[in-house]
Design an enzyme around this catalytic site. Structure first.
Site, short mmCIF file in Angstrom:
data_model
loop_
_atom_site.label_atom_id
_atom_site.label_comp_id
_atom_site.label_asym_id
_atom_site.label_seq_id
_atom_site.Cartn_x
_atom_site.Cartn_y
_atom_site.Cartn_z
N ASP A 55 0.86 -1.17 0.00
CA ASP A 55 0.00 0.00 0.00
C ASP A 55 0.91 1.23 0.00
O ASP A 55 2.08 1.14 0.38
CB ASP A 55 -0.89 -0.02 1.25
N ASP A 64 -0.28 5.20 0.59
CA ASP A 64 -0.62 6.24 1.57
C ASP A 64 -0.67 5.65 2.98
O ASP A 64 -1.46 4.76 3.27
CB ASP A 64 -1.99 6.86 1.24
#
Length: 334
Positions: free
Chosen positions: A15, A17
């Protein structure tokens, strides 16, 4: 380096952010960890629910932060959303796009026709985050969905981590249309499978590992896809969130940051840890520390292991000694 969590995996799905960066800053340990993944020849895929930027812009952003990345290493929810539409619609179908130019481009590359007005007779609506979305955009989408258009959301993230704090995410705008239409969208991004499946397939991998900071997207997505996961505590969710997580949002491992990838699996696994004892009773959990060198994250892994084996949801935790009480304060569980 051997004997690390990386062993046995041929691709790591990161991932972005809250996991690799927060806005314009890399999170601590990210550069060191990703460099080691590359050094060991394990494929990297950056899987982001953010549909506001094209893949090349994401790669450029990472490179600008000092973490060189290739376009092929980036998988976005805009790409996944367009792919879902292309599977369900004939080529040339009109799709009303609520989102950024990146999402418009992905719809076009999928062989569909992006439009912006209900008057253009769209047969589908695709929705992704853009800071330029206005009431008119949502109103046009509302009319189309109410008229029977297929509705695809790039993701359902309610918030977006930035260096300034949490901002509204695409899921917040999806909730607005849900309230206005009484309909539910198909979701392409995490926690649904299309984005993760696309990323694994692009790497021609068979043994992926998902790494993220959000239980409801990254970790739930890994559970849905049947792949192991590592949760890092650099973004949205906290130790308290992890302890109270339902079965469909439980990771296999937890670490402070991405350097957990470079630790031995047993050191970061959610399991009973040396130096900590956990007792479950009618009042919740009692933590005791027999080793003053045992750290708070090891206590968290032990607490989760004990609680998840017996129940789920929020639970009261108390320390049986000063070492345990200090660990609970550090974890925000006091």
């Amino acid at each position: 380096m051997s004997g690390t969590l990386l062993d046995g995996h041929d691709v790591v799905l990161f991932d972005l952010d809250g996991t690799v960066f927060r806005g314009g800053e890399l999170v601590p340990g990210a550069l060191e960890a990703v460099r080691e993944v590359h050094r060991r020849g394990v494929a990297v895929r950056y899987v982001t629910n953010n549909a506001s930027k094209p893949d090349q812009a994401v790669a450029d952003h990472l490179t600008g932060l000092g973490l060189p990345a290739e376009r092929a290493e980036v998988s976005t929810s805009a790409q996944a959303g367009a792919a879902v539409l292309a599977e369900k619609l004939p080529a040339g179908s009109r799709v009303l796009v609520v989102g950024s130019a990146a999402l418009v481009s992905e719809v076009d590359k999928a062989g569909l026709v992006p439009v912006s007005d209900f008057a253009d007779d769209p047969v589908a609506v695709v929705q992704g985050l853009s800071t330029d979305i206005a009431y008119r955009d949502l109103a046009e989408a509302c009319l189309a969905i109410r008229a029977g258009a297929l509705w695809v959301a790039s993701n359902g993230d309610r918030t977006l981590p930035t260096e300034r704090g949490l901002m509204p995410g695409n899921g917040s705008l999806v909730a607005l249309l849900r309230a206005a239409t009484d309909q539910e969208p198909l979701v392409a991004g995490k926690p649904e499978r299309p984005l993760l499946d696309r990323a694994v397939s692009s790497a021609r991998a068979e043994s992926p590992l998902m790494v993220g900071d959000r239980l409801d997207t990254d970790i739930a997505g890994a559970v849905n896809a049947g792949m192991p996961s590592l949760m890092v505590l650099t973004g949205v969710n906290t130790p308290a969130d992890l302890l109270g997580a339902p079965p469909e949002m439980r990771p296999d491992h937890v670490a402070a940051d991405l350097r957990g990838l470079l630790q031995a699996p047993a050191e970061v696994a959610i399991a009973a840890q040396d130096g900590w004892q956990v007792r479950v009773d009618d009042d919740g959990l009692e933590l005791a520390g027999s080793d003053q060198q045992s750290d708070a994250l090891a206590a968290l892994r032990s607490l989760c292991s004990a609680w998840w084996a017996t129940s789920s949801g929020p639970v009261a935790v108390r320390g049986a000694d000063e070492h345990a009480k200090a660990a609970l304060r550090e974890l925000g569980l006091a």
